[in-house]
Design a protein around this motif. Sequence first.
Motif, PDB file in Angstrom:
ATOM      1  N   ASN A  88       0.717  -1.310   0.078  1.00 31.59           N
ATOM      2  CA  ASN A  88       0.033   0.074  -0.108  1.00 31.59           C
ATOM      3  C   ASN A  88       0.839   1.386  -0.120  1.00 31.59           C
ATOM      4  N   ILE A  89       2.058   1.224   0.700  1.00 27.96           N
ATOM      5  CA  ILE A  89       2.725   2.331   0.743  1.00 27.96           C
ATOM      6  C   ILE A  89       3.568   2.610  -0.787  1.00 27.96           C
ATOM      7  N   ARG A  90       3.900   1.521  -1.321  1.00 25.86           N
ATOM      8  CA  ARG A  90       4.344   1.661  -2.731  1.00 25.86           C
ATOM      9  C   ARG A  90       3.199   2.155  -3.816  1.00 25.86           C
ATOM     10  N   ALA A  91       2.018   1.559  -3.399  1.00 23.65           N
ATOM     11  CA  ALA A  91       0.924   1.863  -4.314  1.00 23.65           C
ATOM     12  C   ALA A  91       0.531   3.370  -4.266  1.00 23.65           C
ATOM     13  N   GLN A  92       0.908   3.911  -3.107  1.00 29.14           N
ATOM     14  CA  GLN A  92       0.652   5.307  -3.032  1.00 29.14           C
ATOM     15  C   GLN A  92       1.880   6.278  -3.220  1.00 29.14           C
TER      16      GLN A  92
END
Lengths: 352, 352
Positions: A88-92
């Motif tokens: 999720n961190i990478r996706a954002q």
Amino acid sequence: MNNQASDAPLTLRDVAAAAGVSLATADRVVNGRPGVSAKTARKVHEAVQRLGFRPLAAAAELARARSWRFAVILPGGGNRFMMDIADNIRAQADWFRARRIGVEIVEADVFDADTLAAELATLPGRFDGVALVALDHPRIRAAIDDLVEGGMAVVTLVSDAPSSRRQHYVGIDNIAAGRTAGSLVGRFLGPPRAGEPGGAVGIITGSGSLRDHAERRFGFGQVLAEEYPHLTRLNPVEGRDDPERNRDLVRRMLADTPDLVAIYNTGEGSVGIGEALAEAGLTRKILCVGHELTPATRRMLLDGTFAALVAQDPGHEVRSMARVLHALVAGQEIVAAQEHIRVQVILRDNLP
Amino acid sequence: MNNQASDAPLTLRDVAAAAGVSLATADRVVNGRPGVSAKTARKVHEAVQRLGFRPLAAAAELARARSWRFAVILPGGGNRFMMDIADNIRAQADWFRARRIGVEIVEADVFDADTLAAELATLPGRFDGVALVALDHPRIRAAIDDLVEGGMAVVTLVSDAPSSRRQHYVGIDNIAAGRTAGSLVGRFLGPPRAGEPGGAVGIITGSGSLRDHAERRFGFGQVLAEEYPHLTRLNPVEGRDDPERNRDLVRRMLADTPDLVAIYNTGEGSVGIGEALAEAGLTRKILCVGHELTPATRRMLLDGTFAALVAQDPGHEVRSMARVLHALVAGQEIVAAQEHIRVQVILRDNLP
DNA sequence: CATATTTTGAGTTGCGCACCTCAAAATGCC
DNA sequence: GGCATTTTGAGGTGCGCAACTCAAAATATG
């Protein structure tokens, strides 16, 4: 019931005019810089109140013209939920970059206090803020306090260290999560039948050292003891979130406990429980409740192995973490209501 | 696993340099303005990709220098959930203003298609976007399509009109919500006991005309028919979300149905159900499942009158609505994963 | 070839604010 | 009163981008 239109773009210039001061003075007051008499400051504050002035977020951010660096310290290993957090961190990444926020994910052995404390000690200077899955341990508390002392923004993530000086905790109330699991088990098993004993409930936990699991066990036990006294609770066994270990634990549990009616897993590795039950031909015969939505638990929810999951949304947590860290370093206010992370109950029917 | 740092502030200027074109040309490509050869455009796009350029949100917003006006059309009357939506909108007035967004809440009789359609027809020119609790009716569909045709951003809120050309629906999957309620009722009642009949389940609904309630009834019935065939479903009765009417309906239901074991309310006014049960001394004897967290349902969850609530978070919905409308009018992308509204299960133990 | 058209570069302006400097005005103190 | 000190005003700069203008260069067209 009506509008809150603000057709007039309402700038700081308007506030200054309304207060009868110069733009520079209004600016000094609004940004808390020195060199303004109390009387003048009051005039400006009143004008801000009266007109309902808020600095335009975009302009403020642009003008501040500085970027932030945050570190997120996550447990290494194959923990699926933590991988979701990282994903999720990478996706954002886009969202972060658009706000001049650089995020670095640091894998660490969060179970070892010395290693984690050493890792934390390397952060000052390199980062403006840090989010960590905290071990609630004196060394870690001291390390966190040192960071805060040094001016770093510190939030705990998923597992809290409430005795430290961390500014915020991003995660669920794990006692409530455990209680919720307890109520689900109790209700799903139904009221005791006349003449029949209530049966035994097995508890599998990840590790004794992370606070989140301990709190879940506590909440779970609380509800079962108070409201479903006909159910026997087995002593929690540690599977270290490992599917294979959990499988072995459940095998033994099944062998030792003929009256087993339910299993609660406070952590990861639920797939091992499903395997052991399938081997014994007891899928859907033993009620299972676990935590966190992963591909494995989703599958077992759909096939009925698990009746319900108690979960937290990693996406929400990542976004909340980012908002909170940003607000902390930028000196903005945290909207508590928006940052509350919910304890979700997921059944087969409300799978996202 | 590693960082996505963006230490170099990476501006459009860098992209232009990397692509070997001028800032003006890069700007034309990025903002889709005409007058650039295909070859040059490709070079710029490649540079954007390669460098991973994203316009800084704050700068873009500031430069655009325009404000937005959104209308939110909500049902009038005492519907508590809708009041929560309105309260959440007001509570975020600051957030809206900081983004140059003016929001006007319009109360309307959403149950009357003509009135609602007439209201919608007044919006063009006055607003850039509208969110409405939609009646799924041909007139409304036509009115929505006219708005979209005229360039307005339209999203449905809480209750959808999927046959219209609205760009987005902000709300839960109500079939899933109904199914969830069905599973809760079925599981909480427990398996049928040998020799005993399963009992009857009463269904109270608000109105036949809003799509959300219809979908909930459908999902609920689906699960009960498929998985709990031993339970008899009574015909749904309409209480129009009114507590007093619901109280009367439950009184009659109790009188007419000696084997009543559970009540499902698809809508508001659950407090009337609680009253009728209390009168009859059947609190906690009849299993109740309802929707939405309000002061009344919270109280009845805590005192055990209701066993569970299926809910949607009005705060999330308002924020999602704002983000979606803003993205639509500003021509930005909508992050679908972030805008999914969850079907929440609320027990006494995970009350927020 | 000359001309019209398209494409590109160079530059400007303004969005609203944060942050800064410097001088003028007001206030305090002895 | 004269002095130092505090307070205030005026103004500038830059954040990164959107949205222009205008002219120069490249290309197409007859």
